[in-house]
Design an enzyme around this catalytic site. Structure first.
Site, mmCIF file in Angstrom:
data_model
loop_
_atom_site.group_PDB
_atom_site.id
_atom_site.type_symbol
_atom_site.label_atom_id
_atom_site.label_comp_id
_atom_site.label_asym_id
_atom_site.label_seq_id
_atom_site.Cartn_x
_atom_site.Cartn_y
_atom_site.Cartn_z
ATOM 1 N N SER A 12 40.586 43.802 46.571
ATOM 2 C CA SER A 12 41.505 42.688 46.804
ATOM 3 C C SER A 12 42.567 42.636 45.711
ATOM 4 O O SER A 12 42.387 43.159 44.607
ATOM 5 C CB SER A 12 40.740 41.365 46.822
ATOM 6 O OG SER A 12 40.543 40.855 45.511
ATOM 7 N N ASP A 13 43.677 42.005 46.023
ATOM 8 C CA ASP A 13 44.663 41.714 44.990
ATOM 9 C C ASP A 13 44.090 40.650 44.062
ATOM 10 O O ASP A 13 43.018 40.086 44.308
ATOM 11 C CB ASP A 13 45.981 41.284 45.627
ATOM 12 C CG ASP A 13 47.191 41.801 44.843
ATOM 13 O OD1 ASP A 13 47.099 41.865 43.597
ATOM 14 O OD2 ASP A 13 48.213 42.128 45.459
ATOM 15 N N TRP A 14 44.818 40.341 43.015
ATOM 16 C CA TRP A 14 44.257 39.578 41.893
ATOM 17 C C TRP A 14 44.163 38.082 42.168
ATOM 18 O O TRP A 14 45.075 37.466 42.699
ATOM 19 C CB TRP A 14 45.128 39.838 40.651
ATOM 20 C CG TRP A 14 44.549 40.792 39.658
ATOM 21 C CD1 TRP A 14 44.484 40.602 38.309
ATOM 22 C CD2 TRP A 14 43.951 42.081 39.897
ATOM 23 N NE1 TRP A 14 43.878 41.687 37.697
ATOM 24 C CE2 TRP A 14 43.544 42.611 38.651
ATOM 25 C CE3 TRP A 14 43.705 42.827 41.039
ATOM 26 C CZ2 TRP A 14 42.913 43.841 38.516
ATOM 27 C CZ3 TRP A 14 43.086 44.072 40.919
ATOM 28 C CH2 TRP A 14 42.696 44.564 39.670
#
Length: 610
Positions: free
Chosen positions: A326-328
């Protein structure tokens, strides 16, 4: 100090990672990675497996030491996060020189050997071979060789050159212990205002797909192996269709829209990346609005929470079985200084952190970017909301990459080799040549370019005098010059209210209204050449009208620009340049290309009759 290898009764050398005095299958380099993963999974505690599912920021200490307390961005000291929380994937931010970076990497791997099964650390990085400095997206080159931003590689449109670039990146990364790249960005640059375009290869789906595969081949090789860097292609299924060009890092930019029905164009580069064996995929923060695919409307939740996109499209339709990272910071609010930034849980803001994490796992994510909240996942398992079997599924994918990279057999690097490799003469020269070649001539009706006469007087702005001496004698006033060279940055609207916001150049593409007047005054004294650094498109018509020649660059040092002006420029526009902001506002964000651009994608000035 690199730990010594052990020898079993048959003479096989191995690393005794669990310190039990015998060669276990997961320690046996003669076995295939899948066999080693299966053996190790049976040995790991739940806490160790949970730690594998987190990938967060790490910072280095002085002189290549480990940071034992919180850093500027990272929240936990290195020893605690590795041995206390069992994390083994880290995105490194600032690095020192090559020797310091290698020393830090080795110290980190030595620390990891203290864990119950000695799982080696995978160090990752955002891009760090260009010019832009943005803690949320990439870093300036520093000690590494410096190349144009990926937009510049898109301007070259040369898969062989892109692969050469990636192979240099790979060799420099591996030399300092970086074994995972949180790139390439294979989004399409279809919304001219979007702030993330400089790390893309441009707007053309076919060009982006071809260059994306070339980059993957350069970093990963034909198959992932001990000399590879594992890539993360982002941002699935394409992050460029941002409503109003705003970025999904921020609450006002959470929506991705497809009014032109061009979702398939954005997906094309990712299809090719899957076929090329990319190690990981990163879905973007964005939340699709009004998107319909076969089977009906796509849920309007961020892509990291979107089962229809990750499980349905990526896993089932495209057949992808690699890691989904996932992105942050999709789970917890982020505390930076006095600011509290909301989690980027677009469309599921109503869920608590437990609910967000549970939904991400159901959607198909394997790893939580920017998080280290292992206690939440342990609680979900204890509550019966997430099964240990589901943890095993993601842990197996993550371990498989580590084994394929050879990290279990030797994660250590040589400081001397790092010093010889990073920023070596040949790599720096290749980067400079690519910078110069990527420059695009936009207009030159008087035939000023290429510049050949070195015996002239030159007035410069934005170009260091020591670089300009390669063109002639530098003077302080246009009135005393035979030629003026002015460098400009593409326009943007400064923002700085939220963390990271100042680094994301967004808003209007119009230059200030007084700029053409000032350029015309310089031009009245001598011929004028203007370079515009394009990290996004710009409304360049007024600048073209006010100058004798205009070029575009995408991350170019002073010496490289001089070389470009002297004849090495051969780049083509990686995206359309608009006639006006009205045209930009009327343009569908998902459509590659404007209806009537001032200069089209693929354009470069050609001398009439040439």
């Amino acid at each position: 100090m690199r730990p010594e290898l052990q020898t079993d009764p048959e003479g096989v050398r191995y690393r005794d990672l669990n310190r039990n005095g015998r060669l276990d299958p997961f320690e046996d380099a003669r076995l295939v990675p899948e066999e080693r993963v299966a053996d190790l999974l049976l040995r790991l505690s739940l806490e160790e497996k949970i730690g594998l599912l987190f990938h967060t920021v790490i910072e280095t200490g002085p002189g290549g030491s480990l940071l034992e307390g919180p850093g500027v961005i990272c929240k936990t000291g290195t020893r605690e996060v590795v041995l206390g929380k069992h994390l083994t994937h880290f995105n490194v931010h600032a690095l020192g020189g090559p020797r310091e970076a290698a020393r830090w990497s080795n110290a980190l791997q030595e620390l990891a050997e203290e864990a119950p099964h000695g799982i080696p650390v995978t160090v990752s990085t955002d891009p760090r071979h260009g010019f832009a400095e943005n803690a949320g997206a990439g870093f300036a080159a520093g000690a590494f060789s410096q190349w144009p931003e990926p937009l510049g590689m898109g301007a070259l449109r040369d898969p062989a050159a892109c692969r050469e670039y990636a192979e240099v990146v790979r060799r420099e990364y591996v030399a300092v212990g970086i074994r995972a790249a949180l790139h390439p960005t294979i989004d399409l640059a279809t919304e001219p205002r979007w702030a993330r375009q400089q790390h893309t290869f441009g707007q053309d789906p076919a060009v982006v797909a071809e260059l994306g595969v070339a980059f993957l081949r350069g970093l990963q090789g034909e198959i992932l192996g001990p000399g590879s860097v594992a890539c993360t292609a982002k941002h699935f299924p394409g992050g460029g269709a941002q409503k109003d060009g705003e970025d999904a890092h921020f609450p006002y930019g959470r929506e991705q829209v497809y009014p032109a029905g061009r979702f398939a164009d954005h997906l094309e580069p990712f299809r090719d990346a899957v076929a090329a064996g990319v190690a990981a995929m990163m879905p973007y923060y964005g939340m699709p609005v009004g998107l319909e695919l076969a089977g009906g409307p796509v849920p309007e939740v961020g892509f990291g929470f979107n089962r229809r996109i990750l499980q349905g499209l990526l896993r089932e339709e495209l057949g992808y079985d690699g890691v989904v990272l996932s992105d942050w910071e999709l789970i917890n609010d982020n505390h930076v200084g006095d600011q509290v930034l909301p989690a980027r849980a677009w469309g599921v803001e109503h869920l608590d952190p437990l609910g967000r994490m549970e939904l991400m796992l159901e959607a198909g994510c394997d790893q939580f970017g920017g998080e280290e909240c292992v206690e939440l996942l342990a609680e979900l398992v204890a509550l019966g909301r997430v099964s240990e079997r589901r943890i095993d599924e993601s842990a197996a994918r993550l371990l498989l990459v580590k084994f394929r990279l050879g990290l279990f057999d030797d994660p250590y690097v040589d400081e001397g080799v790092a010093a010889e490799t990073v920023g070596c003469h040949d790599f720096v020269a290749a980067g400079l040549a690519a910078q110069a070649a990527s420059v695009t001539v936009l207009n030159d009706p008087r035939g000023l370019l290429p510049l050949r006469d070195r015996g002239i007087r030159v007035y410069v702005e934005g170009l260091a005098a020591e670089d300009a001496t390669a063109l002639g004698t530098v003077v302080g006033r246009p009135e005393d010059a035979d030629l003026a060279v002015v460098r400009l940055e593409a326009p943007f609207e400064p923002r700085s209210d939220l963390f990271l916001e100042a680094w994301f150049r967004a808003g209007s593409l119009d230059f200030p209204p007084g700029l053409p007047v000032r350029l015309s005054r310089i031009r009245a004294s001598c011929p004028l050449v203007v370079d515009i650094t394009l990290d996004r498109p710009a409304v360049v018509g007024p600048v073209i009208d006010a100058a004798d020649a205009v070029v575009a660059s995408y991350g170019t040092s002073g010496p490289a620009l001089v070389a470009a002006l002297r004849g090495q420029a051969r780049g083509r526009l990686p995206f359309d340049l608009p006639r006006s902001m009205d045209d930009v506002r009327q343009h569908p964000p998902d459509q590659p290309g404007l209806d009537d651009p001032l200069l089209p994608c693929g354009y470069r000035w050609e001398r009439p009759g040439a």
